[in-house]
Enzyme design. Sequence first.
Site, PDB file in Angstrom:
ATOM      1  N   GLN A  72      51.349  80.896 -54.446  1.00 27.50           N
ATOM      2  CA  GLN A  72      51.584  80.985 -55.892  1.00 27.50           C
ATOM      3  C   GLN A  72      52.689  82.005 -56.196  1.00 27.50           C
ATOM      4  OE1 GLN A  72      48.448  80.517 -58.955  1.00 27.50           O
ATOM      5  NE2 GLN A  72      48.583  82.731 -59.111  1.00 27.50           N
TER       6      GLN A  72
ATOM      7  N   GLU B 106      80.560  94.723 -63.092  1.00 25.73           N
ATOM      8  CA  GLU B 106      79.651  95.580 -62.318  1.00 25.73           C
ATOM      9  C   GLU B 106      78.248  94.980 -62.262  1.00 25.73           C
ATOM     10  OE1 GLU B 106      80.945 100.116 -62.922  1.00 25.73           O
ATOM     11  OE2 GLU B 106      80.805  99.013 -64.796  1.00 25.73           O
TER      12      GLU B 106
ATOM     13  N   LYS C  33      87.391 105.589 -72.546  1.00 30.96           N
ATOM     14  CA  LYS C  33      86.915 104.664 -71.518  1.00 30.96           C
ATOM     15  C   LYS C  33      86.932 103.211 -71.933  1.00 30.96           C
ATOM     16  CE  LYS C  33      85.518 105.542 -67.936  1.00 30.96           C
ATOM     17  NZ  LYS C  33      84.255 106.126 -67.477  1.00 30.96           N
TER      18      LYS C  33
ATOM     19  N   ASN D 132      85.156 100.218 -69.835  1.00 32.11           N
ATOM     20  CA  ASN D 132      84.428  99.975 -68.590  1.00 32.11           C
ATOM     21  C   ASN D 132      84.228  98.481 -68.319  1.00 32.11           C
ATOM     22  OD1 ASN D 132      84.207 102.726 -68.182  1.00 32.11           O
ATOM     23  ND2 ASN D 132      82.282 102.854 -69.328  1.00 32.11           N
TER      24      ASN D 132
ATOM     25  N   THR E 253      93.964  95.017 -46.130  1.00 34.50           N
ATOM     26  CA  THR E 253      92.876  94.982 -45.153  1.00 34.50           C
ATOM     27  C   THR E 253      92.430  96.434 -45.065  1.00 34.50           C
ATOM     28  OG1 THR E 253      94.331  95.351 -43.261  1.00 34.50           O
ATOM     29  CG2 THR E 253      93.930  93.061 -43.855  1.00 34.50           C
ATOM     30  N   HIS E 254      91.130  96.642 -44.889  1.00 33.33           N
ATOM     31  CA  HIS E 254      90.550  97.999 -44.936  1.00 33.33           C
ATOM     32  C   HIS E 254      90.873  98.688 -46.264  1.00 33.33           C
ATOM     33  CE1 HIS E 254      90.214  97.637 -40.482  1.00 33.33           C
ATOM     34  NE2 HIS E 254      91.381  97.031 -40.626  1.00 33.33           N
TER      35      HIS E 254
ATOM     36  N   LYS F 257      57.101  81.094 -56.880  1.00 33.61           N
ATOM     37  CA  LYS F 257      57.952  80.624 -57.975  1.00 33.61           C
ATOM     38  C   LYS F 257      58.727  81.726 -58.685  1.00 33.61           C
ATOM     39  CE  LYS F 257      54.307  78.211 -59.058  1.00 33.61           C
ATOM     40  NZ  LYS F 257      53.786  78.112 -57.678  1.00 33.61           N
TER      41      LYS F 257
ATOM     42  N   SER G 123      48.864  82.475 -63.157  1.00 31.88           N
ATOM     43  CA  SER G 123      50.301  82.326 -62.906  1.00 31.88           C
ATOM     44  C   SER G 123      51.006  81.683 -64.088  1.00 31.88           C
ATOM     45  CB  SER G 123      50.539  81.481 -61.650  1.00 31.88           C
ATOM     46  OG  SER G 123      49.951  80.206 -61.801  1.00 31.88           O
TER      47      SER G 123
ATOM     48  N   TYR H 295      47.633  74.988 -47.618  1.00 29.44           N
ATOM     49  CA  TYR H 295      47.899  75.843 -48.772  1.00 29.44           C
ATOM     50  C   TYR H 295      47.091  77.141 -48.722  1.00 29.44           C
ATOM     51  CZ  TYR H 295      48.198  77.396 -53.637  1.00 29.44           C
ATOM     52  OH  TYR H 295      48.414  78.128 -54.759  1.00 29.44           O
TER      53      TYR H 295
ATOM     54  N   SER I 134      82.408 104.225 -73.660  1.00 31.57           N
ATOM     55  CA  SER I 134      81.512 105.285 -73.200  1.00 31.57           C
ATOM     56  C   SER I 134      81.009 106.042 -74.419  1.00 31.57           C
ATOM     57  CB  SER I 134      82.276 106.232 -72.280  1.00 31.57           C
ATOM     58  OG  SER I 134      81.706 107.526 -72.305  1.00 31.57           O
TER      59      SER I 134
END
Length: 465
Positions: free
Chosen positions: A330, A298, A291, A293, A163-164, A333, A31, A325, A285
Amino acid sequence: MAPKNHDKVNPLWGGRFAASADNLMQIINASIDVDKQMAAEDIAGSIAHVTMLGSVGILSKAEAEKIQTGLEQILQEIESGTFEFTAEKEDIHMHVEARLGELIGPLAGKLHTARSRNDQVATDFRLWLRSALEQQVRGIKDLQRQLLIRAEEHADTIMPGLTHLQTAQPVTFGHHLLAFVEMLDRDAGRFKDACARLNECPLGSAALAGTAFAIDREQTAKSLGFKRPMANSMDAVSSRDFALEALSAASICAVHLSRLADEMVYWTSTAVGFASFSDRFSTGSSIMPQKRNPDAAELVRAKTGRVAGAFQSLLIVLKGLPLAYSKDMQEDKEPVFDAMHTLALCVQVMTALVGDIQMHRDKMQAAAGGGFATATDLADWLVREAGKTFREAHHISGSIVRLGEEKTCDLDQLSLQDMQGYEPKITARVFDVLSPQNSVKSRTSYGGTAPAQVELQIQNWKKRL
Ligand code: ARG
């Protein structure tokens, strides 16, 4: 007599083994690539432990000091990048102990008196997460401050409230941004709660049952900044709900960021055109020259998947695990480290994006007037001024909207006579409430969108942040 080839078995736990581990065993078992990130915490835990062993007389003061000096040198080697990591030595705990042996000889073997890797790793992990959570809280504060700056600048910038995703009622952009300040504050609160609950020390629980050595767990707990030692050694080595709690808070925070990120994508879309990012935070782009972007927004929106995935991943690792344990743990993490790094980056990027985004007030304002956004104001007016019930008023207002649709004009462009055709009690005073400015200005209820309310909230937040 040791069997031949015995020098190849693991020097830390290989006493009862005659042959070395298979290569595949080593690969799945190691690990170190992940847990080397908590090297500093591991060494801090070891120093606290050995100092305690020295002060209760399990080791001599001189022995404890010599071990501590060795540990400090190892930390330096790790920080300066000269330390060598290898999968053969499994994890960070064994790396440190092995290197200590090279530096100070057989005395290094005394460090592991009265502890186990089980309490060691649980302690390291809590220490790591404690500072990661504190860092998240600081990052969130910075983001809130940036939102506040922009909210103040736009306390009376009018835009369509949705709304919506349909035009609902006009709101101010400042009000919209303050909604995120509130959400983020609860996120910070969740991180602080998680931090307070995880702040107990597993060290001294040893493998699972505690130890027969007369150790002082209060001392190690205090010296590592924990509130107290954990009260049950089996709980201490096998619980990871502190990590789950952090990941659940992180997932919620990531979801909040994704919502703001999504709005940014929407506002900057060509069709909406409420905002744009500067060149510093726009991408082009490879095929379409026009473009611009919003990749950063995003990506913040997308990285929510990683953070929420980390939460799922750890939940499933822990599900059904018996006390105490198991090596399954392990796998705890990697998702936590990744989620915390990812979230910290997203918070930082959002802070930059909030600072960068340029709002186009004219477009926002024009859109706020469209879509019959003041139809509710008309209904409210009919209740107040024409004695209608809200249901009647809603119906009349809806009919007037339909007329507007037929005539392809907004409510405030209809004539008084047009409206009186639906309700004779309507007077010219109705035009006072049909503009988006007046609509917004009238929403003075506590927590409402009126610029005066927004200013009030901004002042409250300024005091708090
Ligand atoms: N690398 C291990 C982990 O992260 C340390 C604990 C090992 N304990 C054990 N009993 N094998 O969980």
